[in-house]
Design an enzyme around this catalytic site. Structure first.
Site, mmCIF file in Angstrom:
data_model
loop_
_atom_site.group_PDB
_atom_site.id
_atom_site.type_symbol
_atom_site.label_atom_id
_atom_site.label_comp_id
_atom_site.label_asym_id
_atom_site.label_seq_id
_atom_site.Cartn_x
_atom_site.Cartn_y
_atom_site.Cartn_z
ATOM 1 N N TYR A 245 1.214 -1.331 0.080
ATOM 2 C CA TYR A 245 0.062 0.027 -0.544
ATOM 3 C C TYR A 245 0.963 0.900 -0.103
ATOM 4 O O TYR A 245 1.877 1.735 0.823
ATOM 5 C CB TYR A 245 -1.113 0.245 0.962
ATOM 6 C CG TYR A 245 -2.478 -0.170 0.464
ATOM 7 C CD1 TYR A 245 -3.064 0.997 0.141
ATOM 8 C CD2 TYR A 245 -3.439 -0.931 1.293
ATOM 9 C CE1 TYR A 245 -4.222 1.080 -0.539
ATOM 10 C CE2 TYR A 245 -4.312 -1.411 0.676
ATOM 11 C CZ TYR A 245 -5.375 0.209 -0.152
ATOM 12 O OH TYR A 245 -6.636 -0.373 -0.494
ATOM 13 N N GLU B 115 -0.355 5.040 -0.533
ATOM 14 C CA GLU B 115 -1.482 5.784 -0.982
ATOM 15 C C GLU B 115 -0.693 6.516 -0.673
ATOM 16 O O GLU B 115 0.186 7.519 0.452
ATOM 17 C CB GLU B 115 -2.585 5.889 0.132
ATOM 18 C CG GLU B 115 -3.606 5.360 -0.878
ATOM 19 C CD GLU B 115 -4.930 5.114 0.733
ATOM 20 O OE1 GLU B 115 -4.795 5.920 2.171
ATOM 21 O OE2 GLU B 115 -6.144 4.282 0.335
ATOM 22 N N ASP C 260 -5.755 13.165 -25.527
ATOM 23 C CA ASP C 260 -5.909 10.797 -25.055
ATOM 24 C C ASP C 260 -5.493 10.676 -25.982
ATOM 25 O O ASP C 260 -5.594 10.589 -26.815
ATOM 26 C CB ASP C 260 -7.570 11.021 -24.988
ATOM 27 C CG ASP C 260 -7.334 9.399 -24.415
ATOM 28 O OD1 ASP C 260 -6.781 8.849 -24.566
ATOM 29 O OD2 ASP C 260 -8.815 9.357 -24.216
ATOM 30 N N THR D 187 -2.705 5.536 -22.083
ATOM 31 C CA THR D 187 -2.947 4.163 -21.623
ATOM 32 C C THR D 187 -1.321 4.142 -21.693
ATOM 33 O O THR D 187 -0.144 4.846 -22.592
ATOM 34 C CB THR D 187 -3.727 3.465 -22.055
ATOM 35 O OG1 THR D 187 -2.838 3.121 -23.805
ATOM 36 C CG2 THR D 187 -4.981 3.461 -22.434
ATOM 37 N N LYS E 293 -0.870 0.035 -25.427
ATOM 38 C CA LYS E 293 -0.921 0.664 -26.807
ATOM 39 C C LYS E 293 -0.002 0.054 -27.358
ATOM 40 O O LYS E 293 1.318 -0.324 -27.238
ATOM 41 C CB LYS E 293 -2.552 0.848 -27.489
ATOM 42 C CG LYS E 293 -3.359 0.942 -25.966
ATOM 43 C CD LYS E 293 -4.751 1.917 -26.262
ATOM 44 C CE LYS E 293 -5.667 1.344 -25.263
ATOM 45 N NZ LYS E 293 -7.434 2.563 -25.857
ATOM 46 N N ARG F 265 -0.344 -3.046 -18.818
ATOM 47 C CA ARG F 265 -2.392 -1.964 -18.775
ATOM 48 C C ARG F 265 -1.752 -1.131 -17.503
ATOM 49 O O ARG F 265 -1.827 -1.333 -16.901
ATOM 50 C CB ARG F 265 -3.739 -3.113 -18.280
ATOM 51 C CG ARG F 265 -3.221 -4.469 -19.275
ATOM 52 C CD ARG F 265 -4.680 -5.151 -18.754
ATOM 53 N NE ARG F 265 -6.068 -3.767 -19.835
ATOM 54 C CZ ARG F 265 -5.620 -4.540 -20.961
ATOM 55 N NH1 ARG F 265 -4.774 -5.293 -21.653
ATOM 56 N NH2 ARG F 265 -6.467 -3.934 -22.054
#
Ligand SMILES: *Cc1c(COP(=O)(O)O)cnc(C)c1O
Length: 432
Positions: free
Chosen positions: A51, A53, A197, A223, A226, A232
């Site tokens: 974790y 954050e 984008d 992203t 691609k 991903r």
């Protein structure tokens, strides 16, 4: 501890089947690629347990000394790759990166002017089934019927008429580059923010094969899986940081926050919780790969292959939207061949060729049927295909489309596809 095979043979078997499928199919979905072994090692690592954050040096959890360095490396490499002042590598996906942009720049009910979804735009740019179309007021610009390309004078007219708070650029099925200066002058004229984008074309932009939006757009999202060929995930960048003009101030001091601070807050805590540190490590690895000279050679080949395929299709009488391509994908309008996108996708699937049906501009079929297919070169280029192989691929596709319901054709093409795939092995370190 047990291995996956011992622990869960069902899932293990399915991974084997999927490995086989990836090995023996022509993967032509324009948004897919094959990552390196190094990227998969980083992604399948102990970092999935952590974790973290917050951001490096400012976490809400202890034990972050190593993941802090990982995230800093990812950010530094991404900044270098795109010549950016600031980047956030935490978005879990392209859609998550876009959600943070909306949170930072727009209030519910305000107007977004985006690329028409039926002309190649993306769901997160105002579709009525997506939060972007539910919470905001979407307006669209599209391509011209005769050219299949954007007309910037018409976009300017539209922007003046609808007075958007933000203009978005970027699409999933547009095979031409953009005029970012024109977009910025339109945005400035109507007092809108400009958001690009680049999810599909990020790899081609990183290597300079396509123009960079960073000097012109207020914010850029992407992203990472691609053309960029990473794990991903998503990312947000800004070319030039500085005081935000949204009037967002720091709560205690009243100081006007920089764009970077506004966007960092929009990712966490605005729209996400803990970052996926294993994915961020894999992003760092992928950005490192993208900074190597051979990544540029790869992207050169991606474009050469898409063009070779487009030429071959046009020579066989196919209607390629916009008459060709500048990037990694082509969109074929199948109406003159008397086959729908749905039938073509299904028939090609029976012949070990994976493509997706796609709406073409001014489509007369529904989104479930469509009149076109979208074909991309990134994944098979990673496997080593050159122009010759892509011309062969076009001919194999044509044989199936000529006779889509003929099972003998399916079987023969499948054999040829498998023979071709076996010449270009994928992941020889994985045994199915
Ligand atoms: C693929 C894509 C996205 C969404 O990315 P996900 O990781 O699937 O959420 C967003 N915008 C554009 C233009 C895309 O092509």
């Amino acid at each position: 501890m047990k291995s996956l095979n011992e622990q869960d043979s069902k899932i293990f078997d399915l991974l084997g089947k999927e490995t086989n499928r990836q090995n023996l199919n022509l993967e032509l979905i324009a948004s897919e690629n094959f990552t390196s072994k190094a990227v998969m090692e980083a992604q399948g690592s102990v970092l999935t347990n952590k974790y973290a954050e917050g951001y490096p040096g400012k976490r809400y959890y202890g034990g972050c000394e190593f993941v802090d360095v990982v995230e800093d490396i990812a950010r530094d490499r991404a900044k270098k790759l795109y010549n950016a002042d600031w980047v956030n590598v935490q978005p879990h996906s392209g859609a998550s990166a876009n959600a943070a942009v909306y949170l930072a720049f727009m209030k519910p009910g305000e107007t977004l002017l985006g690329f028409d979804l039926s002309h190649g735009g993306h769901l997160t740019h105002g579709s009525h089934v997506n939060f972007s179309g539910i919470y905001f007021k979407p307006e669209f610009y599209g391509v011209e019927k005769e050219t299949g390309r954007l007309d910037y004078d018409k976009i300017r007219e539209k922007a003046k008429a609808v007075q958007p708070k933000m203009i978005s650029i970027g699409a999933s099925a547009y095979s031409r580059d953009y005029d970012y200066e024109a977009f910025r002058s339109i945005a400035d004229e109507v007092g809108a923010y400009l958001w690009m984008d680049m999810a599909h074309t990020a790899g081609l932009i990183a290597t300079g094969h396509l123009k960079s939006p960073l000097p012109h757009a207020h914010v850029v999202t992407t992203t990472t899986h691609k053309t960029l060929r990473g794990p991903r995930g998503g990312m947000i960048l800004i070319g030039k940081d500085g005081e935000n003009t949204l009037g967002v101030v720091a709560p205690k001091s009243g100081r006007v926050k920089n764009w970077s601070e506004v966007l960092d807050s929009a990712v966490f805590p605005g729209t996400q919780g803990g970052p996926l540190m294993h994915v961020i490590a894999a992003k760092a690895v992928a950005y490192g790969e993208a900074l190597q000279p051979d990544f540029k050679d790869y992207q050169t080949q991606v474009i050469a292959n898409a063009k070779a395929m487009a030429d071959e299709f046009m020579a066989m009488g196919y209607d390629i939207v916009s008459g060709g391509t500048d990037n990694h994908l082509i969109l074929i309008d199948l109406r003159n061949k008397g086959v729908t996108g749905k039938l073509a996708e299904e028939a090609l699937g029976h012949a070990a060729i994976t493509v997706n049906k796609n709406m073409v501009p001014f489509d007369t079929e529904s989104p479930f049927v469509t009149s076109g297919i979208r074909i991309g070169s990134p994944a098979m280029t990673t496997r080593g295909f050159g122009e010759e192989e892509f011309r062969t691929v076009a001919k194999l596709i044509d044989r199936v489309i000529q006779d889509p319901e003929n099972e003998t054709v399916h079987a023969k093409v499948t054999q040829e596809v498998e023979a071709l795939c076996e010449q270009f092995p994928l992941y020889d370190f994985i045994t199915a």
